[in-house]
Motif scaffolding. Structure first.
Motif, short mmCIF file in Angstrom:
data_model
loop_
_atom_site.label_atom_id
_atom_site.label_comp_id
_atom_site.label_asym_id
_atom_site.label_seq_id
_atom_site.Cartn_x
_atom_site.Cartn_y
_atom_site.Cartn_z
N TYR A 74 8.39 -3.25 4.89
CA TYR A 74 9.12 -2.13 5.48
C TYR A 74 8.88 -0.83 4.71
CZ TYR A 74 11.54 -4.94 8.92
OH TYR A 74 11.83 -5.75 10.00
N ARG A 75 8.73 -0.90 3.38
CA ARG A 75 8.41 0.30 2.60
C ARG A 75 7.05 0.86 3.01
NH1 ARG A 75 10.63 -2.72 -1.28
NH2 ARG A 75 12.63 -2.01 -2.02
N ALA A 76 6.07 -0.02 3.18
CA ALA A 76 4.72 0.41 3.59
C ALA A 76 4.77 1.00 4.99
CB ALA A 76 3.75 -0.77 3.53
N LEU A 77 5.49 0.35 5.89
CA LEU A 77 5.62 0.85 7.26
C LEU A 77 6.30 2.22 7.27
CD1 LEU A 77 5.20 0.25 10.27
CD2 LEU A 77 7.43 -0.90 10.25
N TYR A 78 7.36 2.36 6.48
CA TYR A 78 8.07 3.63 6.39
C TYR A 78 7.13 4.74 5.92
CZ TYR A 78 11.56 7.13 5.14
OH TYR A 78 12.29 8.29 5.05
N ALA A 79 6.36 4.47 4.89
CA ALA A 79 5.41 5.47 4.37
C ALA A 79 4.41 5.87 5.45
CB ALA A 79 4.70 4.94 3.13
N ASP A 80 3.91 4.89 6.19
CA ASP A 80 2.97 5.19 7.27
C ASP A 80 3.64 6.00 8.38
OD1 ASP A 80 0.99 3.82 5.91
OD2 ASP A 80 1.19 1.98 7.11
N TYR A 81 4.89 5.67 8.71
CA TYR A 81 5.62 6.40 9.74
C TYR A 81 5.90 7.84 9.30
CZ TYR A 81 6.62 2.36 12.78
OH TYR A 81 6.53 1.31 13.66
N VAL A 82 6.21 8.03 8.02
CA VAL A 82 6.45 9.38 7.52
C VAL A 82 5.16 10.20 7.65
CG1 VAL A 82 6.91 10.75 5.42
CG2 VAL A 82 8.40 8.82 6.02
N ALA A 83 4.01 9.60 7.38
CA ALA A 83 2.73 10.30 7.53
C ALA A 83 2.52 10.72 8.99
CB ALA A 83 1.58 9.44 7.04
N VAL A 84 2.87 9.85 9.94
CA VAL A 84 2.76 10.20 11.36
C VAL A 84 3.72 11.34 11.68
CG1 VAL A 84 3.10 9.38 13.73
CG2 VAL A 84 1.95 7.91 12.06
N HIS A 85 4.94 11.27 11.17
CA HIS A 85 5.92 12.33 11.37
C HIS A 85 5.39 13.66 10.86
CE1 HIS A 85 9.45 14.80 10.29
NE2 HIS A 85 9.93 14.34 11.42
N GLN A 86 4.80 13.66 9.67
CA GLN A 86 4.25 14.90 9.09
C GLN A 86 3.13 15.45 9.96
OE1 GLN A 86 3.38 13.36 5.19
NE2 GLN A 86 5.37 13.99 4.38
N CYS A 87 2.31 14.56 10.52
CA CYS A 87 1.25 14.97 11.43
C CYS A 87 1.84 15.63 12.67
CB CYS A 87 0.39 13.76 11.81
SG CYS A 87 -0.86 14.11 13.07
N LEU A 88 2.89 15.02 13.22
CA LEU A 88 3.54 15.58 14.41
C LEU A 88 4.07 16.98 14.13
CD1 LEU A 88 5.44 12.37 15.56
CD2 LEU A 88 3.58 13.50 16.82
N VAL A 89 4.75 17.15 13.02
CA VAL A 89 5.31 18.45 12.67
C VAL A 89 4.18 19.46 12.45
CG1 VAL A 89 6.62 19.70 10.90
CG2 VAL A 89 7.46 17.49 11.75
N ALA A 90 3.13 19.05 11.78
CA ALA A 90 2.00 19.94 11.52
C ALA A 90 1.30 20.37 12.82
CB ALA A 90 0.99 19.26 10.60
N ASN A 91 1.47 19.57 13.87
CA ASN A 91 0.85 19.88 15.16
C ASN A 91 1.86 20.45 16.17
OD1 ASN A 91 -2.15 19.04 15.32
ND2 ASN A 91 -1.16 17.48 14.04
N ASP A 92 2.94 21.02 15.65
CA ASP A 92 3.94 21.73 16.44
C ASP A 92 4.76 20.86 17.39
OD1 ASP A 92 3.37 24.18 15.21
OD2 ASP A 92 1.69 24.53 16.58
N TYR A 93 4.85 19.58 17.10
CA TYR A 93 5.80 18.74 17.82
C TYR A 93 7.11 18.80 17.05
CZ TYR A 93 1.79 16.89 20.38
OH TYR A 93 0.68 16.76 21.18
N ASN A 94 8.21 18.42 17.68
CA ASN A 94 9.51 18.55 17.04
C ASN A 94 10.27 17.22 17.07
OD1 ASN A 94 11.63 19.83 15.76
ND2 ASN A 94 12.56 20.53 17.67
#
Length: 135
Positions: A74-94
């Motif tokens: 779950y820690r590894a999955l969370y880290a991967d999900y946070v990276a996806v979240h950061q990508c979304l924010v960087a690409n102007d998704y909210n």
């Protein structure tokens, strides 16, 4: 590959099947959901009805209510999900802000998904820009 990611890789086929089966069952119950690679995103209008439908679908399909991965996974999955979240924010998704790592682990990964807060149409578009990892 770390132990957590090894656990995730071993569970990937099960998760893919789970996501599709639960999506089909929830759809039949009138609950909107989106299959996300190895998971499922549900944007409930009525949380109590969604929880009841989810529990009924788990019982109906034979998927256990608590098929937890290890905390490391779950820690590894969370880290991967946070990276996806950061990508979304960087690409102007909210998307919705991440839950804490502890809340994510305690909930068995159900406390937050990186696409939370986005419509089904936006999720489909954003997945090509910021896909969930595969294991």
């Amino acid at each position: 590959m770390t132990r957590g990611r090894t656990d995730l890789a071993a569970d990937a086929a099960h998760s893919q099947a789970f996501g599709q089966v639960m999506h089909d069952c929830l759809s039949a119950a009138g609950i909107d959901s989106t299959v996300l690679g190895e998971g499922l995103s549900v944007s409930p209008e009525d949380q109590a009805a969604t929880d009841a439908a989810f529990a009924a679908c788990q019982q109906q399909t034979g998927y256990p209510a608590d098929s937890r991965l290890s905390d490391d996974a779950y820690r590894a999955l969370y880290a991967d999900y946070v990276a996806v979240h950061q990508c979304l924010v960087a690409n102007d998704y909210n998307p919705t802000a991440p839950a804490s790592a502890d809340a994510f682990i305690t909930s068995g990964g159900r406390a937050w998904l990186p696409y939370d807060g986005l419509s089904a149409r936006v999720i489909q578009t954003s997945q090509s820009v910021c896909p969930l990892p595969t294991y």
